[in-house]
Design a protein around this motif. Structure first.
Motif, PDB file in Angstrom:
ATOM      1  N   UNK A 118      42.291  18.366  34.936  1.00  0.00           N
ATOM      2  CA  UNK A 118      41.617  19.214  35.922  1.00  0.00           C
ATOM      3  C   UNK A 118      41.141  20.467  35.193  1.00  0.00           C
ATOM      4  N   UNK A 119      39.862  20.773  35.337  1.00  0.00           N
ATOM      5  CA  UNK A 119      39.253  21.882  34.593  1.00  0.00           C
ATOM      6  C   UNK A 119      38.677  22.893  35.576  1.00  0.00           C
ATOM      7  N   UNK A 120      39.076  24.137  35.409  1.00  0.00           N
ATOM      8  CA  UNK A 120      38.573  25.202  36.288  1.00  0.00           C
ATOM      9  C   UNK A 120      37.868  26.269  35.456  1.00  0.00           C
ATOM     10  N   UNK A 121      36.647  26.585  35.836  1.00  0.00           N
ATOM     11  CA  UNK A 121      35.886  27.646  35.170  1.00  0.00           C
ATOM     12  C   UNK A 121      36.500  28.993  35.569  1.00  0.00           C
ATOM     13  N   UNK A 122      36.984  29.747  34.576  1.00  0.00           N
ATOM     14  CA  UNK A 122      37.630  31.032  34.875  1.00  0.00           C
ATOM     15  C   UNK A 122      36.788  32.205  34.379  1.00  0.00           C
ATOM     16  N   UNK A 123      35.477  31.981  34.251  1.00  0.00           N
ATOM     17  CA  UNK A 123      34.585  33.052  33.787  1.00  0.00           C
ATOM     18  C   UNK A 123      34.663  34.268  34.701  1.00  0.00           C
ATOM     19  N   UNK A 124      34.587  34.033  36.014  1.00  0.00           N
ATOM     20  CA  UNK A 124      34.622  35.152  36.963  1.00  0.00           C
ATOM     21  C   UNK A 124      35.965  35.872  36.899  1.00  0.00           C
ATOM     22  N   UNK A 125      37.049  35.087  36.737  1.00  0.00           N
ATOM     23  CA  UNK A 125      38.371  35.700  36.657  1.00  0.00           C
ATOM     24  C   UNK A 125      38.494  36.567  35.408  1.00  0.00           C
ATOM     25  N   UNK A 126      37.957  36.056  34.296  1.00  0.00           N
ATOM     26  CA  UNK A 126      37.996  36.824  33.051  1.00  0.00           C
ATOM     27  C   UNK A 126      37.204  38.128  33.201  1.00  0.00           C
ATOM     28  N   UNK A 127      36.036  38.039  33.848  1.00  0.00           N
ATOM     29  CA  UNK A 127      35.226  39.241  34.067  1.00  0.00           C
ATOM     30  C   UNK A 127      35.979  40.237  34.945  1.00  0.00           C
ATOM     31  N   UNK A 172      38.700  41.819  32.976  1.00  0.00           N
ATOM     32  CA  UNK A 172      38.138  42.814  32.052  1.00  0.00           C
ATOM     33  C   UNK A 172      37.833  44.116  32.790  1.00  0.00           C
ATOM     34  N   UNK A 173      37.326  43.969  34.026  1.00  0.00           N
ATOM     35  CA  UNK A 173      37.030  45.165  34.823  1.00  0.00           C
ATOM     36  C   UNK A 173      38.317  45.902  35.190  1.00  0.00           C
ATOM     37  N   UNK A 174      39.348  45.130  35.538  1.00  0.00           N
ATOM     38  CA  UNK A 174      40.635  45.751  35.857  1.00  0.00           C
ATOM     39  C   UNK A 174      41.203  46.481  34.642  1.00  0.00           C
ATOM     40  N   UNK A 175      41.074  45.835  33.476  1.00  0.00           N
ATOM     41  CA  UNK A 175      41.571  46.456  32.244  1.00  0.00           C
ATOM     42  C   UNK A 175      40.799  47.734  31.955  1.00  0.00           C
ATOM     43  N   UNK A 176      39.482  47.648  32.207  1.00  0.00           N
ATOM     44  CA  UNK A 176      38.659  48.828  31.976  1.00  0.00           C
ATOM     45  C   UNK A 176      39.075  49.964  32.908  1.00  0.00           C
ATOM     46  N   UNK A 177      39.340  49.602  34.172  1.00  0.00           N
ATOM     47  CA  UNK A 177      39.778  50.617  35.127  1.00  0.00           C
ATOM     48  C   UNK A 177      41.111  51.223  34.710  1.00  0.00           C
ATOM     49  N   UNK A 178      41.955  50.409  34.080  1.00  0.00           N
ATOM     50  CA  UNK A 178      43.268  50.890  33.653  1.00  0.00           C
ATOM     51  C   UNK A 178      43.174  51.740  32.397  1.00  0.00           C
TER      52      UNK A 178
END
Length: 413
Positions: free
Chosen positions: A242-251, A254-260
């Motif tokens: 089973x393969x799930x595209x996690x591009x949106x999750x990674x983005x 990254x935004x959460x990390x940037x906010x932190x």
């Protein structure tokens, strides 16, 4: 007892007690029924069966096929092949039966001996299996995640439409190909080691779950989460992925990390992130024996801006000063807001004198900007330190030394 009589008695016993139902009919009328027939059709005695028309026990939809089958068997005097009918019990309940008809001569008349097996449970199980397969197929094809089935040679034997959409291949382009085609090229070098790792992990009964990079038909790498399970058919291993595209999750991450990590006002690193990065640079510099210079900055007369122009203007000043300094630093340098109107610059691979030179260049640009906007009322003080990396000195101590140097600079103005 004569041998013939002995054989006939035993044969009759076998027929009467056969687990499968046995009936004999001629001219469509039932002449004999064994015990199992009574059980199959819900009769308490043979009298409820014998003498009735054979078609009383067959669903009307099957009458025409049954008549043709009976006529052919009697005309050719050859056994009729196995057939399945929907039958009717005495209480009207529907059952499924499997029959084998064997013609023989009963005196001068032709008759059929019919072996009857109740296959209702088998039919029920088959329908349940069929429903389960249809349900699985529907779930398989409509699942939002990409799914592929592969054999032990890693060849793809089935895939759903979500996988076609995700990777840009058609069904025919992937069937029979190795799933390694969907793995990012930079990860294919250890192909055999990777396959063996997956096999061993799944053989141990574990369920593999990890994040890797896949690649589309058009060469675009995408981050995916994969879940792999192992199953067997006749001892042969197969795999479901089973393969799930996690591009949106990674983005999003990254935004959460940037906010932190980013100071919301100035857009540069905040205190927490800046201290972590400086600590990492300090460790690297000790290992490589490369110097660093840290500069502690504090705006002079910043209170004047807030009091005269308001806090909104003060925020704009902090943002403008941070942007001016950041634009004049290298990517390898670290710049962060310590708090309030205080900032830290850390120049990588830079001696103290070089740090002063770097700051002098930035200060000239600051003074030009300041003259245009605040008529030189605003100022900036700086304190420098190039720590001896051979000594066990932590980042807090280094900043404390630079802070004291900054106040010396402020006092000399």
């Amino acid at each position: 007892m004569a041998l013939k009589e002995y054989i006939l008695n035993n044969f009759q016993y076998l027929i009467e007690n056969n687990p499968d139902g046995i009936v004999i009919h001629s001219d469509g009328i039932i002449r004999y029924a064994n015990k199992s027939i009574l059980t199959i059709f819900g009769a308490s005695s043979a009298d409820e069966i014998i003498g009735r028309n054979i078609f009383d026990f067959i669903q009307p939809d099957y009458h025409e096929a049954a008549k043709i089958r009976i006529a052919k068997a009697l005309n050719n005097m050859e056994p009729a092949p196995l057939a399945e009918y929907e039958a009717i019990k005495l209480d009207g309940a529907k059952i499924y039966i499997e029959i084998l008809s064997i013609p023989f001569m009963r005196g001068e008349a032709k008759a059929l001996q019919v072996l009857v097996k109740d296959i209702s449970e088998r039919k029920r199980q088959y329908k349940a299996l069929q429903y389960s397969e249809e349900k699985f197929r529907a779930l398989f094809q409509t699942a939002p995640d990409a799914i592929l089935l592969s054999n032990k040679e890693t060849n793809i034997i089935s895939l759903n439409s979500a996988l076609e959409d995700m990777f840009g291949y058609t069904y025919d382009e992937l069937i029979g190909k190795s799933w390694m085609l969907l793995v990012a090229k930079r990860l294919r070098n250890d192909r055999m080691e990777r396959i063996e790792y997956i096999r061993e992990k799944l053989k141990a009964g574990e369920f593999l779950k990890e994040e890797v990079y896949g690649t589309t038909k058009f060469g675009k790498d995408i981050p995916v989460e994969i879940k792999v399970g192992r199953w067997q058919i006749n001892g042969e291993p197969f795999y479901t992925t089973i393969i799930r595209d996690i591009s949106e999750r990674r983005e999003f991450e990254a935004k959460l990390k940037q906010l932190a990590d980013i100071d919301h006002l100035t857009g540069i690193y905040n205190r927490r992130a800046g201290l972590i990065l400086t600590e990492q640079l300090l460790k690297t510099s000790r290992r490589t024996n490369q110097p660093i210079t840290l500069c502690y900055l504090d705006l002079d007369n910043f209170k004047y801006v807030n009091d005269s122009h308001g806090h909104v203007a003060g925020d704009k000043v902090l943002n403008a000063v941070a942007s001016l300094i950041k634009d004049n630093l290298r990517e390898s340098d670290i710049f962060f807001r310590l708090g309030g109107d205080e900032f830290i610059i850390v120049w990588n691979n830079t001696f103290l004198e070089q740090g002063h030179q770097q700051w002098s260049r930035i200060l000239n640009k600051f003074n030009e900007w300041n003259k245009e906007n605040y008529s030189t009322r605003l100022g900036i003080s700086a304190g420098f330190v190039c720590p001896d990396l051979k000594k066990d000195i932590n980042i807090d101590r280094i900043i404390d030394i630079a802070d004291k140097e900054m106040y010396k600079s402020k006092g000399n103005k």
